[in-house]
Every structure is written in structure tokens, then in C-alpha cells.
Enzyme design. Structure first.
Site: not given
Length: 231
Positions: A81, A160, A50
Site C-alpha cells: 500500500d 491516508s 490506495h
């Protein structure tokens, strides 16, 4: 690394940070920015799917004062992911790969360290413990990611794709989501994709393999409010 205990514990966190910091990078894409970490000295970097989104190229910043380096997105797997980007070693400073640990050996209560670029702040370290194992979170494409590591190490948007490390400086997970409980920031519940999933997925993405996963049926349930927010 130094032994744990009292004030020495802080020195251990500092030792982990000093040992791996140069292998943690900022990833900039059209959709924003996140974190990544070097896994091979040929220029291979792991981050979240992402973070790169649908981009074919992203920018990587190795040191806070350096100019961005162009990187090619070699592959992305929204179901886990995870994504792999590659920089030309000639364009980058010295590449410092991080060792990948065995997430099956992780236990609740283990001390962990997270390094990343939360809220756009330069390379930042936080610490905590493994709060839970075997969690499930929803991937960006709706699939379920299993064997996820839960931690109370503070992580926020921008973390992230960054590494969750054990006390020997080995990557045991990729920081991916937080539970928000309706608030915009960290409430002490973060989730990391396990390192053994990285071991499985990354080599396949590097050779251009499209990872397909079977599924059956439909789901009408919804996660609790504020759970599993992408960071």
C-alpha cells in the site's frame, strides 16, 4: 525539540508540527484525496497506493492557499500500500523532505504525532502513542502487510498516506488504515505501514521496478467486522 512533561509535552507536539508541516502535502486523485509527504528535494513524495489508485497523474497541494501542482505517479505497490509520486521542483514551492526513522527501534508506549488532511480539513495534527507492534493488515490487493505499527493517534479518512512521526520528527510509518468496529470514524485504533518498508519499497518504485511477491495456497478466513478499513 523541547523536553516532555506536563504542559511542555504540548510544546513538543507543536515543535514537531512546526518542523515538518511544510513537508506534508495533500494528494488529489480521480478517486478522492489523501495525504503524502516529501522524502527527497528532487520532488519525490510518498503516499498510499490506495490514494493514487490506477491514476498516472495526481495533483499535489503544498500549502493550503496554493494552486495544485501536477505530479506523475512513478510507481505503486498495492501489496505494501505504498506509492511514489514526483513533482517538478520548478513547479513546487521549497521542498522540505522529512527524515525517515528506523521502525525497528519503535517501542510500545512511544509518543507519536500524525499529520494529514482528515475529512478534507487543512493540514491537521493529532497525537498519541504506539499502542502495538507487529500487527498485520490486509493490503488493497489482499496481501498481508506485516510489522505494522498500531497507534491511538486519531486518524480518519483523508489521513491516508500521511506520516506517523516520532518525537524527533522522524517518519516511523505511513498512516494507512483504521479499525472502525462498525462505525464510520476513528475508535482509537489506527495502523501505519512501517518506515523500514518505505525504505525497501520506495527506491525500487522510483526506478520503475514492479514488485512481485510469491504466495502459496488459498485463504477462506475473513477479518473481524470493521477491522482494517482503508482511510
Amino acid at each position: 525539540l523541547p523536553a516532555t512533561g506536563g504542559g511542555i509535552q504540548q510544546s513538543r507536539i507543536g515543535a514537531v508540527y512546526a518542523a515538518v508541516r511544510d513537508g506534508v502535502v495533500r494528494i488529489r486523485s480521480g478517486g478522492g484525496s489523501g495525504t503524502g509527504f516529501v522524502v527527497r528535494d528532487d520532488g519525490t513524495i510518498v503516499t498510499n497506493a490506495h490514494v493514487v489508485g490506477d491514476e498516472k497523474e495526481v495533483s499535489v497541494v503544498f500549502n493550503d492557499d496554493d494552486h495544485p501542482v501536477s505530479a506523475r505517479v512513478e510507481g505503486s505497490d498495492p501489496s505494501s500500500d505504498l506509492a511514489v509520486v514526483h513533482v517538478d521542483p520548478d513547479d513546487a514551492p521549497r521542498l522540505r523532505p522529512l527524515p525517515i526513522g528506523d521502525s525497528e527501534q519503535v517501542q510500545v508506549g512511544d509518543s507519536v504525532v500524525a499529520i494529514g488532511y482528515p475529512l478534507g480539513l487543512d493540514r491537521t495534527v493529532t497525537a498519541g502513542i504506539v499502542s502495538g507492534l507487529g500487527r498485520e493488515i490486509e493490503a488493497p490487493n489482499g496481501f498481508s502487510i506485516d510489522k505494522v505499527i498500531q497507534t491511538d493517534a486519531p486518524i480518519n479518512p483523508g489521513n491516508s498516506g500521511g506520516p506517523l512521526l516520532d518525537q524527533r520528527g522522524r517518519v516511523i510509518g505511513v498512516n494507512s488504515q483504521i479499525a472502525t468496529a462498525g462505525t464510520p470514524g476513528n475508535v482509537g485504533i489506527g495502523f501505519a505501514v512501517p518506515s523500514n518498508t518505505v525504505r525497501d519499497v520506495v527506491p525500487r518504485l522510483q526506478v520503475g521496478q514492479t514488485i512481485e511477491r510469491p504466495y502459496l495456497g488459498v485463504s477462506t478466513s475473513a477479518p473481524p467486522a470493521g477491522a482494517g478499513a482503508l482511510i
